[in-house]
Design a protein around this motif. Sequence first.
Motif, mmCIF file in Angstrom:
data_model
loop_
_atom_site.group_PDB
_atom_site.id
_atom_site.type_symbol
_atom_site.label_atom_id
_atom_site.label_comp_id
_atom_site.label_asym_id
_atom_site.label_seq_id
_atom_site.Cartn_x
_atom_site.Cartn_y
_atom_site.Cartn_z
ATOM 1 N N VAL A 1 -7.690 -12.115 0.969
ATOM 2 C CA VAL A 1 -8.589 -12.835 0.054
ATOM 3 C C VAL A 1 -9.230 -11.859 -0.926
ATOM 4 C CG1 VAL A 1 -10.713 -14.183 -0.119
ATOM 5 C CG2 VAL A 1 -9.032 -14.733 1.646
ATOM 6 N N LEU A 2 -9.719 -10.743 -0.411
ATOM 7 C CA LEU A 2 -10.308 -9.725 -1.294
ATOM 8 C C LEU A 2 -9.283 -9.258 -2.323
ATOM 9 C CD1 LEU A 2 -12.159 -7.445 1.300
ATOM 10 C CD2 LEU A 2 -13.181 -9.222 -0.100
ATOM 11 N N HIS A 3 -8.100 -8.949 -1.845
ATOM 12 C CA HIS A 3 -7.058 -8.417 -2.723
ATOM 13 C C HIS A 3 -6.694 -9.416 -3.825
ATOM 14 C CE1 HIS A 3 -3.505 -6.485 -4.153
ATOM 15 N NE2 HIS A 3 -2.656 -7.231 -3.473
ATOM 16 N N ARG A 4 -6.609 -10.681 -3.475
ATOM 17 C CA ARG A 4 -6.218 -11.692 -4.454
ATOM 18 C C ARG A 4 -7.311 -11.982 -5.476
ATOM 19 N NH1 ARG A 4 -3.102 -15.993 -0.408
ATOM 20 N NH2 ARG A 4 -1.165 -14.780 -0.208
ATOM 21 N N LEU A 5 -8.569 -11.859 -5.072
ATOM 22 C CA LEU A 5 -9.670 -12.221 -5.961
ATOM 23 C C LEU A 5 -10.228 -11.045 -6.766
ATOM 24 C CD1 LEU A 5 -11.669 -14.769 -3.754
ATOM 25 C CD2 LEU A 5 -10.096 -15.245 -5.643
ATOM 26 N N ILE A 6 -9.917 -9.823 -6.358
ATOM 27 C CA ILE A 6 -10.380 -8.650 -7.105
ATOM 28 C C ILE A 6 -9.258 -8.200 -8.038
ATOM 29 C CG2 ILE A 6 -11.190 -6.266 -6.995
ATOM 30 C CD1 ILE A 6 -12.345 -6.923 -4.237
ATOM 31 N N GLU A 7 -9.528 -8.261 -9.316
ATOM 32 C CA GLU A 7 -8.519 -7.981 -10.336
ATOM 33 C C GLU A 7 -7.977 -6.562 -10.195
ATOM 34 O OE1 GLU A 7 -8.110 -8.469 -15.202
ATOM 35 O OE2 GLU A 7 -10.078 -8.448 -14.243
ATOM 36 N N HIS A 8 -6.663 -6.453 -10.232
ATOM 37 C CA HIS A 8 -5.969 -5.156 -10.212
ATOM 38 C C HIS A 8 -6.248 -4.341 -8.959
ATOM 39 C CE1 HIS A 8 -4.956 -6.178 -14.273
ATOM 40 N NE2 HIS A 8 -6.169 -5.980 -14.742
ATOM 41 N N SER A 9 -6.613 -4.976 -7.849
ATOM 42 C CA SER A 9 -6.838 -4.235 -6.612
ATOM 43 C C SER A 9 -5.512 -3.871 -5.949
ATOM 44 C CB SER A 9 -7.695 -5.055 -5.643
ATOM 45 O OG SER A 9 -7.034 -6.249 -5.265
ATOM 46 N N GLU A 10 -5.570 -2.864 -5.102
ATOM 47 C CA GLU A 10 -4.441 -2.467 -4.264
ATOM 48 C C GLU A 10 -4.789 -2.812 -2.823
ATOM 49 O OE1 GLU A 10 -3.470 1.671 -4.792
ATOM 50 O OE2 GLU A 10 -4.261 1.660 -6.850
ATOM 51 N N MET A 11 -3.776 -3.038 -1.991
ATOM 52 C CA MET A 11 -4.009 -3.325 -0.578
ATOM 53 C C MET A 11 -3.102 -2.475 0.289
ATOM 54 S SD MET A 11 -4.130 -7.009 1.365
ATOM 55 C CE MET A 11 -4.166 -7.136 3.153
ATOM 56 N N ILE A 12 -3.691 -1.879 1.312
ATOM 57 C CA ILE A 12 -2.942 -1.075 2.280
ATOM 58 C C ILE A 12 -3.304 -1.563 3.673
ATOM 59 C CG2 ILE A 12 -2.648 1.220 3.294
ATOM 60 C CD1 ILE A 12 -3.081 2.421 0.551
ATOM 61 N N ILE A 13 -2.288 -1.786 4.492
ATOM 62 C CA ILE A 13 -2.491 -2.156 5.890
ATOM 63 C C ILE A 13 -2.109 -0.968 6.766
ATOM 64 C CG2 ILE A 13 -1.785 -3.709 7.747
ATOM 65 C CD1 ILE A 13 -1.167 -5.808 5.593
ATOM 66 N N ILE A 14 -3.028 -0.577 7.640
ATOM 67 C CA ILE A 14 -2.788 0.543 8.542
ATOM 68 C C ILE A 14 -2.271 -0.002 9.874
ATOM 69 C CG2 ILE A 14 -3.871 2.426 9.822
ATOM 70 C CD1 ILE A 14 -5.702 2.883 7.505
ATOM 71 N N GLU A 15 -1.135 0.500 10.288
ATOM 72 C CA GLU A 15 -0.523 0.027 11.527
ATOM 73 C C GLU A 15 -1.231 0.610 12.748
ATOM 74 O OE1 GLU A 15 1.666 -2.286 11.402
ATOM 75 O OE2 GLU A 15 2.039 -2.204 9.233
ATOM 76 N N ASN A 16 -1.159 -0.139 13.837
ATOM 77 C CA ASN A 16 -1.720 0.299 15.121
ATOM 78 C C ASN A 16 -3.190 0.652 15.010
ATOM 79 O OD1 ASN A 16 0.873 0.147 16.475
ATOM 80 N ND2 ASN A 16 1.410 2.007 15.360
ATOM 81 N N ALA A 17 -3.938 -0.228 14.358
ATOM 82 C CA ALA A 17 -5.374 -0.019 14.194
ATOM 83 C C ALA A 17 -6.088 -1.353 14.232
ATOM 84 C CB ALA A 17 -5.671 0.696 12.881
ATOM 85 N N ALA A 18 -7.252 -1.365 14.844
ATOM 86 C CA ALA A 18 -8.105 -2.547 14.855
ATOM 87 C C ALA A 18 -9.209 -2.365 13.817
ATOM 88 C CB ALA A 18 -8.652 -2.797 16.262
ATOM 89 N N HIS A 19 -10.483 -2.525 14.190
ATOM 90 C CA HIS A 19 -11.544 -2.633 13.190
ATOM 91 C C HIS A 19 -11.992 -1.289 12.627
ATOM 92 C CE1 HIS A 19 -14.571 -4.708 10.962
ATOM 93 N NE2 HIS A 19 -15.586 -4.220 11.649
ATOM 94 N N LEU A 20 -12.206 -0.300 13.465
ATOM 95 C CA LEU A 20 -12.614 1.013 12.950
ATOM 96 C C LEU A 20 -11.373 1.862 12.726
ATOM 97 C CD1 LEU A 20 -15.494 0.032 13.499
ATOM 98 C CD2 LEU A 20 -16.013 2.293 14.431
ATOM 99 N N SER A 21 -10.618 1.473 11.725
ATOM 100 C CA SER A 21 -9.332 2.124 11.461
ATOM 101 C C SER A 21 -9.498 3.584 11.076
ATOM 102 C CB SER A 21 -8.574 1.374 10.368
ATOM 103 O OG SER A 21 -9.320 1.306 9.167
ATOM 104 N N ASN A 22 -10.652 3.936 10.518
ATOM 105 C CA ASN A 22 -10.877 5.330 10.133
ATOM 106 C C ASN A 22 -10.951 6.251 11.339
ATOM 107 O OD1 ASN A 22 -13.471 4.132 10.806
ATOM 108 N ND2 ASN A 22 -14.405 6.010 10.018
ATOM 109 N N ILE A 23 -11.357 5.723 12.492
ATOM 110 C CA ILE A 23 -11.443 6.511 13.720
ATOM 111 C C ILE A 23 -10.158 6.383 14.532
ATOM 112 C CG2 ILE A 23 -12.659 6.725 15.939
ATOM 113 C CD1 ILE A 23 -15.223 5.883 14.484
#
Length: 274
Positions: free
Chosen positions: A231-253
Motif C-alpha cells: 500500500v505504501l509503495h503504490r501510494l507514494i509516488e516513485h517509491s521503491e520496494m524491497i522485501i528482505i527474505e527470512n525476516a519478520a518485524h525487526l528486519s534490521n536486527i
Amino acid sequence: MTNSAQTTGKTSIKVNGIDIAYRFDGPENGHVVLLSNSLMSNYAMWDCTIPALTDWYRTLRYDTRGHGGSGTTSGPYSMAQLADDAIGLLDALHIDKVHFIGLSMGGMIGQQLGARFPERVYSLSLCDTASEMPPRNLWEERFATAKQEGIAGLMPGTLKRWFLDDFINSSPAEIEKVRQMILGTGVEGYIACGSAVRDMTHSAMLLKIKAPTLVLTGRQDPACTVDQATVLHRLIEHSEMIIIENAAHLSNIEQPVAFNTAIRGFIDGVEDRL
C-alpha cells in the motif's frame, strides 16, 4: 570519499517541553541520517545499522517520547505530535535536512515528515511499517495486558511478532538485548505511543510524499505485512520496494547485512542525484 574526525556522543535536549535523548555518530561534515525507533524499543535497536553508515554519513538516532531516555508525558499521543518532536529535535540541533530511516512506529513518523515537512528530508526509508494499524480491539487488549501485568506481560507475543523462531533460538544474545529494551519501556509511554499507532490514518497522506522513498519489509513480518508495505509503495509516488527474505518485524536486527545493503544503496543513490 574523505573522512573527517568521527564524533560520538549521547545526551539529551529539551524539545517541545520534554527531554529527548539522542546520539550522534560519524563524521561531522556528512549529511545527517536520522533514525527513529519502533514501539517498545530505544535507539539501541539501530546498533547493527550504524556501522554501515558512519564511514560517510553523520547518524543521529533518538528515543521517541515515552521511550528509552526521553521524557514521558500524559497520553494519548498522536503521530503528528511524535513527528513534531522529530522536527523539534532537528530544529534544536540546527539541522536543516536529513535522510530519514524509521522502522514500524518510526516509519509512521517518517510518513508524517514526508507529507508535512517535505523541505526537511532528502529521502525516506520506511521499514516494516504501515499507514494504518487496525483493529482497534487488538490495541485495547494489549493495553489491558500492560496495565494488569506490566510490559513483561507483552514480551512473549512481541518477540514472536518481531523475530522468526529460528532467529530466537539461534541468537540468544541479540534476543536478550531486545528483551531488555522492551522491559525498559514504561507502561505509560507504551500506551501513549501505542494509541498514536492505533489511531493513525495515513493512507491519504501518502499521496503528498514526493521525496525519494524506499519501502522495505521482512517477508514474514506479521505486524506490518508485505501487503501493508505494498500500500505504501503504490501510494507514494516513485517509491521503491524491497522485501528482505527470512525476516519478520525487526528486519534490521534479524537480517542486518541485507537490511544495511538495501538502505545504504538507496541513500547513496539519492546522494548521487543531489
